[in-house]
Design a protein around this motif. Structure first.
Motif, short mmCIF file in Angstrom:
data_model
loop_
_atom_site.label_atom_id
_atom_site.label_comp_id
_atom_site.label_asym_id
_atom_site.label_seq_id
_atom_site.Cartn_x
_atom_site.Cartn_y
_atom_site.Cartn_z
N HIS A 80 0.96 -1.00 -0.10
CA HIS A 80 0.03 0.12 0.06
C HIS A 80 0.81 1.34 0.03
O HIS A 80 1.80 1.32 0.57
N GLU A 88 3.47 5.63 8.80
CA GLU A 88 3.01 4.51 9.42
C GLU A 88 4.01 4.18 10.30
O GLU A 88 5.07 3.60 9.95
N HIS A 99 4.92 0.44 0.78
CA HIS A 99 5.50 -0.86 1.71
C HIS A 99 4.32 -1.94 1.58
O HIS A 99 3.12 -1.73 1.19
#
Ligand SMILES: [Fe+2]
Length: 385
Positions: free
Chosen positions: A300, A307, A336
């Motif tokens: 994604h 994140e 990633h």
């Protein structure tokens, strides 16, 4: 906080005369984290909470930024942070921006000879290791492994530990921490589709009133400076309070996972929100049950958020070489996804035991000096087989 709660003695009407047995007035204090426009509580003190005896020279505790800008996947060994006897000394900021500071701590002893107040930030203290009691002016809250302790900014507190081996993952939020709006009714009740409800929220459970007078040190943090302020009355001199602003505990083990036939996206794990970041809980759960489902997440491109995942326990199915206390940082801007081999491996698996806390920030995070000291080199290349 969504619901009204009360502990101890309070007068029938707010802002009215409320007297001690000796006929002196108790001292009323309104406590809110956003002026007079948000949830609040009214506390009744034995002594006015304003009696400062002396102040000491301020101490700079602001995080030292080592990398302000970067675009690399990173990983850090959180348990490599050295334990420290004192709670405040033990707090090591690792990833920071203007909305949130992510802090690791391994305190060895209880806070006993001072009190602490974070005047800038609500704190979410996630208990990775350790048990004890959070003592506050609102009363005491026992805690253990897996608890999120949510402490509104301005709350005076002490952490008392049962043992000397403690590991904390602390999120300092520079705006009030809330339950996600999507879980709430228009009047603030947690709705049926929420992964937790009011029964899972533990408010302070006992109020001990300390009416001692003397010299009480409240170490107060504001804008990266620690001010040592001495008060004439014990900070826990409250005889009663009521309202909707108070510290509480919520255990990650009480988060009920939402699962589906196909992979569910991270928002189903959301636990808290604040301005410009969210906190999610990944908990043991059954995997997707479509006959051709792939339980591992897809790659994604979280283009607008950084994140952060803090690994707590169990097997983390989409990553290799994960250790307890590890932090990964996948910055917005580059995609990633699962590590090589983990997608195939996840097919047919029925459940996961993973336990992790995720913080997604909508503005980039900066790395501190101490973060670089615990970094795993080469993580950016770990998707190459
Ligand atoms: Fe992700």
């Amino acid at each position: 906080m969504p619901y009204y709660y009360s502990l101890g003695k309070i007068p029938p009407k707010r802002h009215t005369q409320f007297r001690k047995p000796n006929e002196e007035l108790y001292s009323e204090e309104l406590f809110s984290t956003e002026g007079f426009s948000n949830d609040y509580s009214l506390l009744y003190h034995v002594y006015p909470p304003t009696q400062i005896i002396k102040t000491e020279k301020p101490v700079n505790v602001a995080p030292e930024i080592a990398e302000e800008k970067m675009l690399k996947h990173r990983s850090f060994e959180g348990f490599n942070i050295k334990p420290s006897e004192d709670f405040l000394n033990s707090r090591i900021p690792v990833l920071v921006n203007n909305d949130v500071h992510i802090v690791l701590a391994s305190p060895e002893t209880s806070v006993e000879n001072y009190f602490y107040k974070n005047a800038d930030a609500d704190e979410i203290i996630f208990i990775h290791k350790g048990m004890g009691v959070l003592k506050t002016m609102y009363g005491s809250l026992p805690f253990s492994y897996g608890d999120y302790l949510v402490i509104p900014r301005g709350t005076i507190y002490q952490l008392h530990f049962q043992n000397n081996e403690n590991r904390l993952f602390i999120i300092e939020s520079f705006s009030p921490v809330r339950f996600p709006k999507k879980y709430l009714s228009k009047y603030g009740q947690l709705l049926e589709h929420s992964p937790y409800c009011e029964r899972d929220i533990r408010p302070p459970e006992s109020l001990e009133t300390h009416s001692e007078k003397g010299d009480f040190l409240v170490r107060t943090k504001k804008k990266g400076i620690l001010y040592n302020i001495h008060y004439a009355g014990h900070p826990f001199d409250v005889v009663g309070w009521d309202g909707c602003c108070y510290p509480y505990a919520f255990s990650i083990h009480d988060f009920e996972p939402i699962t589906g036939r196909l992979h569910q996206p991270p928002p189903v794990h959301q636990t808290f929100e604040a301005n410009n970041f969210v906190v999610c809980s990944f908990v043991p759960r059954l995997f997707d049950y479509h006959p051709l489902s792939i339980p591992a997440p897809y790659n994604h491109s979280n283009i607008d958020s950084d994140e952060v995942i803090y690994y707590v326990d169990g097997d983390f199915m989409s990553r290799k070489n994960v250790t307890r206390g590890m932090i990964t940082l996948h910055p917005g801007g580059i995609p990633h996804g699962p590590h090589p081999g983990t997608v195939e491996k996840s097919i047919g698996a029925k459940e996961t035991k993973e336990l992790a806390v995720m913080v997604d920030t909508f503005h980039p995070l900066m790395l501190t000096k101490q973060a670089l000291e615990i970094e795993n080199e080469g993580y950016i290349h770990s998707w190459i087989e």
